[in-house]
Design a protein around this motif. Sequence first.
Motif, short mmCIF file in Angstrom:
data_model
loop_
_atom_site.label_atom_id
_atom_site.label_comp_id
_atom_site.label_asym_id
_atom_site.label_seq_id
_atom_site.Cartn_x
_atom_site.Cartn_y
_atom_site.Cartn_z
N ALA B 34 -5.18 22.17 -6.99
CA ALA B 34 -4.41 21.05 -7.00
C ALA B 34 -3.39 21.49 -5.43
O ALA B 34 -2.54 20.70 -5.07
N ALA B 35 -2.80 22.84 -5.31
CA ALA B 35 -2.06 23.34 -5.01
C ALA B 35 -2.83 23.38 -3.32
O ALA B 35 -2.60 22.11 -2.27
N VAL B 37 -5.00 20.78 -2.84
CA VAL B 37 -5.22 19.81 -2.35
C VAL B 37 -4.09 18.46 -1.72
O VAL B 37 -3.85 18.25 -0.61
N LEU B 41 -3.00 17.97 2.13
CA LEU B 41 -2.20 16.56 2.23
C LEU B 41 -1.62 17.14 2.91
O LEU B 41 -1.30 16.05 4.21
#
Lengths: 207, 555
Positions: B34-35, B37, B41
């Motif tokens: 998640a980090a 991703v 971003l």
Amino acid sequence: MSALPRARDLGLIGCHVCGLVCRDVGRHDAACPRCGSALHRRKTASLARTWALLIAAFILYLPANLLPIMRTVSLGDVDDNTILSGVIELWVKGSPDLAVIVFTASIVVPMLKFLVLATLLLSARSGTDWAQRQRARLYRLVEFIGYWSMLDVFVVALLTALVRFNFLSRVEPLPGVVFFGLTVVLTMLASMSFDPRLIWDGRTNDD
Amino acid sequence: MTDNPTPSRDELPEPVVQRRRFNASLIWLVPALAALVGLSLVVHGWMQAGPNITITFQTAEGLEAGKTPVKYKNVVIGKVNRIDLTRDRSKVRVRVALEKSAESFATAGTRYWVVRPRIGLGGVSGVDTLLSGAFIGADTGDSQEYRNEFTGLEIPPAVPHGAPGKSFSLHSDDLGSLDIGSPVYFRRIQVGRVVSYQLDKDGKGVSLQIFVDGPNDRFVTTSTRFWNASGVDVSLGANGLKLNTQSLATVLAGGVAFQDPRGPHDSTPAAEGASYKLFGDQVTAMAPPDGEPHYIRMRFEQSLRGLVVDAPVEFLGINIGRVVSINLDYDDKKQRFPVTVGAVVYPQRLGRAYDKLSELAKARGEPDLSIMLGRLIEHGLRAQARTGNLLTGQLYIAMDFIPNAPKADFDPAGKPLEIPTAPGSFDKLQEQMAEIVDKLQKIPFDSIGRNLDQTLGELNRTLKQVNGEVLPEFRNTLKGAQQTLGTADQALSNDSPLQQNLGDTLKQLQRMARSLRVLTDYLGVHPEALIRGRPADPPQARPAPAQAPKQGSKP
């Protein structure tokens, strides 16, 4: 602490899935003889998993809120909305009830989950016996509201499918909704991986 | 739930041993992912972020922060971030976040303008923005120099950067009905448009920039003539009424047309930025070049009512210029108000006459034509204000040779040249008329009237007298006359005694004449009878005279 003996004290272990009570052989790789699922005294690495999933969910919650989730094209007027701007727009344009619903489902519920799970995790880690019943109730609340937190994703999915009038009006999903969906899934996984029995353990027992 | 019902440990089933499937620490891959991703971003966003620029506009009408896109060739290259006022509140600052790929738009030559729906006489543009909202249009420039402060154009540029074609500059006295975007026509096909216009620095004219699209720009040659094709040309000629216009749109919105002059001319395509004069209409544009203008002055000793600025100056009926000023002057010596008329003449309009005159002047070693002009004035060349139109009384200046013109002074070195004038033909007529009227006014109509009145009164009285006294008597007289006439008539009728008497008398007279003749005949033969008396007649001679009385006595 209740005076009642615990399964551990009696050398017993219950299967999480089918509920069969077996002898506790003290092995990590024990499995239920009936349904074949792994046997743990408590959910495996419950605190660590919950933490991990919760942190991942929180990380993804940032882009979910910062990126636009939906594009509304109405008569050539392109409008990108993030969750919060959509709520504000609903409020400003005279639908405060809808705004409240969306705000609750998309902002309050995930935040509540984060806070509640974090509280549960912290208290479970410290092994305090503080407000155990309330904590248990909180956990049930989190489990319950988990069903409703996909509201935004459903709205976007439905609108995208329904509103397809080409030039007149069109709704397109934007990346934000993916992150939001992931956040919701991860929080649900997190609340699932949390073992509520830890609340009652009075001390960390994450084996 | 206590020990009691619990089966003994040995009776309980033994757990089977399984291979551990999955390591608990792997769960940390999820937040790591998640980090990752999230980080990607952020990195993506940071990589995508282009330069931030600020554009100043007069108004933010139609612009919306966070929504209004910036487009080049309809491709989105950025987005409006923020809109705020300048410090002095006179303008609007629009912050635009350009995309990474649009870095080249943050350079000095780039132009920005707001595309809004525009409805003009020449057409409608930006209709799509009616629904989608305004956007900021961009156009690249040549410069590579970085810049992030821009002044937005209020009107979209007429020509995109790098469009094939050439721009030219036109000069005119005024703008007419032209505007930015007005069409440029070549043989009634639109080939370009007016890009911009501005006043000349001295304020004495207007410069227009036009852009002619390729490949039609090659039709603009060095000898091309441009004219203002706005409005309608209505001409009344020997062939009847003629109406001429480029297109209906130009009637309303104006336009420029160009064409090469007829006849042999230089047809090399013009260079970029070439300068031309913009003529008022096609006829003047296509006319041979006027050459250098000359300013002349004339003093008229009469009223010039009907003479207006731009009235033609004609030389023997050929238009050679126009009036540019009419001023009243005061002559202290004569105590009169002469009118000074200034005019611009183009001697080259005289055509071959001008060529010959200038050749002659050159042959005589004169610097210009003013000495030649002096010679012409000696021969009676005078300026006259003549009536061009009897109905409206409009005057024009005619230069003509006046026979027996009084001698006039002429200064060939004068600047401007002053042409002696002669009273116009119509003015002479007016003067004569005035004299006649003057004389007429001197006739004592009053006393004549009074006398006439008196005479008429007397006449009236006389007539009354005539009616009362003379007429009855006259009637009596007439009656008497009638009676007399009746009597006379009676007397003269066939059966009246007078008539009979007269007839008798005449017969007797006849007889008498016959006897006289016989007597004379006899005397002719016998003159002696006068003395001797008649001899005895032979018997034959007697019956003749005897017969005559017999006949005569018959009635």
